[in-house]
Design an enzyme around this catalytic site. Structure first.
Site, PDB file in Angstrom:
ATOM      1  CD  GLU A 128      -2.666  -1.178   2.802  1.00 43.04           C
ATOM      2  OE1 GLU A 128      -2.232  -0.498   3.363  1.00 43.04           O
ATOM      3  OE2 GLU A 128      -3.271  -1.901   3.256  1.00 43.04           O
ATOM      4  CB  SER A 133      10.205  -2.389   4.679  1.00 43.51           C
ATOM      5  OG  SER A 133      10.844  -2.544   3.033  1.00 43.51           O
ATOM      6  NE  ARG A 269      33.301  -1.747 -29.110  1.00 49.16           N
ATOM      7  CZ  ARG A 269      33.234  -0.654 -29.780  1.00 49.16           C
ATOM      8  NH1 ARG A 269      32.997  -0.799 -31.575  1.00 49.16           N
ATOM      9  NH2 ARG A 269      33.407   0.414 -30.568  1.00 49.16           N
ATOM     10  CD  GLU A 364       8.336 -13.499  -1.885  1.00 53.41           C
ATOM     11  OE1 GLU A 364       9.178 -13.723  -0.907  1.00 53.41           O
ATOM     12  OE2 GLU A 364       7.625 -13.864  -2.665  1.00 53.41           O
ATOM     13  CB  THR A 366      14.259  -4.695   0.917  1.00 50.27           C
ATOM     14  OG1 THR A 366      14.050  -4.451   2.418  1.00 50.27           O
ATOM     15  CG2 THR A 366      12.754  -3.806   0.736  1.00 50.27           C
TER      16      THR A 366
HETATM   17  C1  LIG Z   1       8.304  -4.163 -10.171  1.00 48.16           C
HETATM   18  C2  LIG Z   1       7.728  -4.650  -8.654  1.00 48.16           C
HETATM   19  C3  LIG Z   1       6.183  -5.093  -8.441  1.00 48.16           C
HETATM   20  C4  LIG Z   1       5.663  -5.572  -7.100  1.00 48.16           C
HETATM   21  N1  LIG Z   1       5.216  -6.241  -7.412  1.00 48.16           N
HETATM   22  C5  LIG Z   1       3.697  -6.461  -6.527  1.00 48.16           C
HETATM   23  C6  LIG Z   1       2.991  -7.121  -6.054  1.00 48.16           C
HETATM   24  O1  LIG Z   1       2.863  -7.589  -7.085  1.00 48.16           O
HETATM   25  N2  LIG Z   1       1.886  -7.458  -5.245  1.00 48.16           N
HETATM   26  C7  LIG Z   1       3.117  -6.416  -3.450  1.00 48.16           C
HETATM   27  O2  LIG Z   1       1.700  -6.520  -2.614  1.00 48.16           O
HETATM   28  N3  LIG Z   1       3.835  -5.707  -3.868  1.00 48.16           N
HETATM   29  C8  LIG Z   1       4.585  -5.539  -4.837  1.00 48.16           C
HETATM   30  N4  LIG Z   1       5.123  -4.713  -4.916  1.00 48.16           N
HETATM   31  C9  LIG Z   1       5.437  -3.966  -4.171  1.00 48.16           C
HETATM   32  C10 LIG Z   1       6.531  -4.675  -3.067  1.00 48.16           C
HETATM   33  O3  LIG Z   1       5.753  -5.305  -2.539  1.00 48.16           O
HETATM   34  C11 LIG Z   1       7.101  -3.539  -1.874  1.00 48.16           C
HETATM   35  O4  LIG Z   1       8.173  -2.658  -3.125  1.00 48.16           O
HETATM   36  C12 LIG Z   1       7.620  -4.135  -1.495  1.00 48.16           C
HETATM   37  O5  LIG Z   1       7.375  -4.241   0.137  1.00 48.16           O
HETATM   38  C13 LIG Z   1       8.706  -3.475  -0.024  1.00 48.16           C
HETATM   39  O6  LIG Z   1       8.725  -2.282  -0.097  1.00 48.16           O
HETATM   40  P1  LIG Z   1       8.405  -0.199  -0.620  1.00 48.16           P
HETATM   41  O7  LIG Z   1       9.147  -0.500  -2.371  1.00 48.16           O
HETATM   42  O8  LIG Z   1       7.542   0.481  -0.207  1.00 48.16           O
HETATM   43  O9  LIG Z   1       9.689  -0.067   0.713  1.00 48.16           O
HETATM   44  P2  LIG Z   1      10.387   0.241   1.562  1.00 48.16           P
HETATM   45  O10 LIG Z   1       9.353  -0.339   2.787  1.00 48.16           O
HETATM   46  O11 LIG Z   1      10.062   1.689   1.990  1.00 48.16           O
HETATM   47  O12 LIG Z   1      11.881   0.641   1.680  1.00 48.16           O
HETATM   48  C14 LIG Z   1      13.001   1.852   0.630  1.00 48.16           C
HETATM   49  C15 LIG Z   1      13.949   1.390   1.431  1.00 48.16           C
HETATM   50  O13 LIG Z   1      13.935   1.383   2.773  1.00 48.16           O
HETATM   51  C16 LIG Z   1      14.657   0.689   3.683  1.00 48.16           C
HETATM   52  N5  LIG Z   1      14.316   0.020   4.944  1.00 48.16           N
HETATM   53  C17 LIG Z   1      12.419  -0.283   5.004  1.00 48.16           C
HETATM   54  N6  LIG Z   1      12.843  -0.556   6.053  1.00 48.16           N
HETATM   55  C18 LIG Z   1      14.042  -0.943   6.472  1.00 48.16           C
HETATM   56  C19 LIG Z   1      14.826  -1.028   7.711  1.00 48.16           C
HETATM   57  N7  LIG Z   1      13.828  -1.531   9.012  1.00 48.16           N
HETATM   58  N8  LIG Z   1      15.926  -1.057   7.984  1.00 48.16           N
HETATM   59  C20 LIG Z   1      16.802  -0.679   7.467  1.00 48.16           C
HETATM   60  N9  LIG Z   1      16.123  -0.327   6.059  1.00 48.16           N
HETATM   61  C21 LIG Z   1      14.755  -0.366   5.868  1.00 48.16           C
HETATM   62  C22 LIG Z   1      14.303  -0.790   2.307  1.00 48.16           C
HETATM   63  O14 LIG Z   1      15.093  -2.052   2.302  1.00 48.16           O
HETATM   64  C23 LIG Z   1      14.806  -0.099   0.994  1.00 48.16           C
HETATM   65  O15 LIG Z   1      15.943  -0.026   0.277  1.00 48.16           O
HETATM   66  C24 LIG Z   1       5.907  -4.391  -6.329  1.00 48.16           C
HETATM   67  C25 LIG Z   1       6.920  -3.073  -6.640  1.00 48.16           C
HETATM   68  C26 LIG Z   1       7.999  -3.728  -7.399  1.00 48.16           C
HETATM   69  C27 LIG Z   1       8.799  -2.314  -7.608  1.00 48.16           C
END
Ligand SMILES: Cc1cc2nc3c(=O)[nH]c(=O)nc-3n(C[C@H](O)[C@H](O)[C@H](O)COP(=O)(O)OP(=O)(O)OC[C@H]3O[C@@H](n4cnc5c(N)ncnc54)[C@H](O)[C@@H]3O)c2cc1C
Length: 380
Positions: A128, A133, A269, A364, A366
């Site tokens: 959402e 995460s 190349r 799955e 980060t």
């Molecule tokens: C191409 C693609 C397909 C996707 N498909 C789906 C799907 O089918 N269904 C679905 O539900 N979701 C999907 N997602 C979303 C995915 O679930 C999220 O990207 C994932 O849960 C991580 O959340 P976020 O990207 O909001 O990153 P955030 O949680 O905002 O994190 C951003 C950064 O902060 C770091 N971080 C966060 N918390 C901590 C902590 N406690 N300590 C240290 N570092 C931290 C993370 O490691 C990351 O580097 C998709 C995303 C993409 C890009």
């Protein structure tokens, strides 16, 4: 990736998928990436070939293969088109696996045979605007009313949403209980309370489609709740290790595509009077790529073999996913580097791999979340 220790069945599946990918996927991968979609019929083709059911037992319509065969499938598909592999993996390792592991006999019988034939496509709707995460911040609510639930909220970045026939949705049935208040629901595409937004534009994985899912006064009978109320999501996280193994295999396949592309480019190349591949820096970079990709594959295979043996494998799956996804990003960057300006052009495969790879470090869980999971085993 070493073939030597694969069983006959494993080697056969791999050869079958590889031949299909070379014939029917690779030639279209660049066009599908540009168009932002691959043909939906691919799901039916994969179903017909028995591939969607690879990790599921025969009694639910699967082919009873297991995690190693599924890992081989993911790696080969990702080598041909990462976007196609992403759509297949979300459908099987997330949506179908959640139904298989948490569903009742009735839910399994209703959803899985059609889904594993590829007649119906699923998506996994967890993320959402405020929940990435941090799983406990899911804001989508499911309140009890009458004999069922009413869901309200919005799910973002949902792969397959534009083509999905059903969604496995994570919602809170007890907002004050955080993680322990999260439940899962199977929601049909025809539900009038569920609306799918327009396809979202993304950096890579062009052959897969993604959209927002909005739930407004979305009524779901109790019989469509998946698993127990309140702990469904926690249980799903314990059992959905297949997703991490799949993501790791997927990363290995994509890294391998980047490696093969870089090898072919540096062989043909010519600079300074000889192929680039004769330069020590180039040879050593390719040698490092090959070594790290093989290491990532062996970690992945180990986690998959433990899973098939019914042994604990959660930490191994996290280690494989962490190492393989970071190796993949590194290999795709090195591959582009070795391709120079030619690789930087939009018609090159190297730039597509470079755009595709990064998301494997997010999905799955980060890299940081995987490290946290692995680190937890250090404390006794
Ligand atoms: C191409 C693609 C397909 C996707 N498909 C789906 C799907 O089918 N269904 C679905 O539900 N979701 C999907 N997602 C979303 C995915 O679930 C999220 O990207 C994932 O849960 C991580 O959340 P976020 O990207 O909001 O990153 P955030 O949680 O905002 O994190 C951003 C950064 O902060 C770091 N971080 C966060 N918390 C901590 C902590 N406690 N300590 C240290 N570092 C931290 C993370 O490691 C990351 O580097 C998709 C995303 C993409 C890009």
């Amino acid at each position: 990736m070493t073939d030597a220790l694969l069983s006959e069945t494993e080697a056969q599946l791999r050869a079958q998928v590889r031949a299909f990918v070379q014939r029917e996927i690779e030639p279209h991968a660049a066009a599908w990436d540009r168009e932002g979609r691959a043909p939906r019929e691919l799901f039916a083709r994969f179903g017909e070939l028995g591939w969607l059911g690879t990790a599921f037992p025969e009694e639910v319509g699967g082919s009873g293969g297991g995690s190693v065969l599924y890992a081989l499938l993911c790696a080969e598909l990702a080598q041909g088109s990462a976007g196609v592999a992403l759509g297949m993996y979300v459908h099987t390792a997330l949506a179908c696996a959640a139904v298989y592991h948490l569903g009742s006999e009735v839910q399994r019988a209703e959803v899985l045979p059609k889904a594993l034939r590829g007649d119906r496509v699923g998506c996994w709707a967890y993320a959402e605007a405020g929940a990435g995460s941090d799983v406990s911040s899911v804001a989508t609510r499911a309140r009890r009313e009458g004999g069922g639930y009413v869901l309200d909220g919005a799910k973002l970045y949902i792969t397959n949403a534009p083509i999905a026939d059903f969604a496995v949705v994570v919602a809170s049935t007890a907002p004050d209980r955080g993680l322990k208040g999260l439940s899962l629901f199977i929601i049909d595409r025809d539900n009038p309370g569920m609306r799918v937004g327009p396809p979202m534009q993304k950096l890579g994985m062009g052959a897969s489609q993604m959209a927002e899912i909005v739930l407004e006064d979305c009524r779901v009978p109790e019989s469509d709740r998946l698993g127990p109320e309140g702990t469904g999501f926690l249980q799903a996280m314990k059992v959905l290790t297949l997703g991490r193994i799949a993501a790791a295999s997927f990363a290995v396949g994509l890294a391998r595509a980047a490696f093969e592309e870089a090898r072919a480019h540096t062989q043909q190349r010519v600079q300074f009077g000889r192929p680039l591949l004769k330069q020590q820096f180039v040879r050593f970079t390719l040698a490092d790529m090959k070594t790290r990709i093989e290491a990532a594959w062996q970690l992945t295979l180990h986690a998959a073999r433990l899973a098939d043996a019914g042994r604990p494998h959660g930490t191994e799956a996290s280690m494989a996913k962490l190492f393989a996804s970071e190796t993949c990003t590194w290999a795709c960057e090195r591959g582009l580097h070795l391709s120079g300006a030619q690789g930087y052009m939009l018609e090159s495969a190297a730039q597509r791999f470079y755009r595709d790879c990064k998301v494997l470090e997010f999905g799955e869980g980060t890299s940081e979340i995987q490290r946290e999971t692995i680190a937890r085993t250090l404390e006794v």
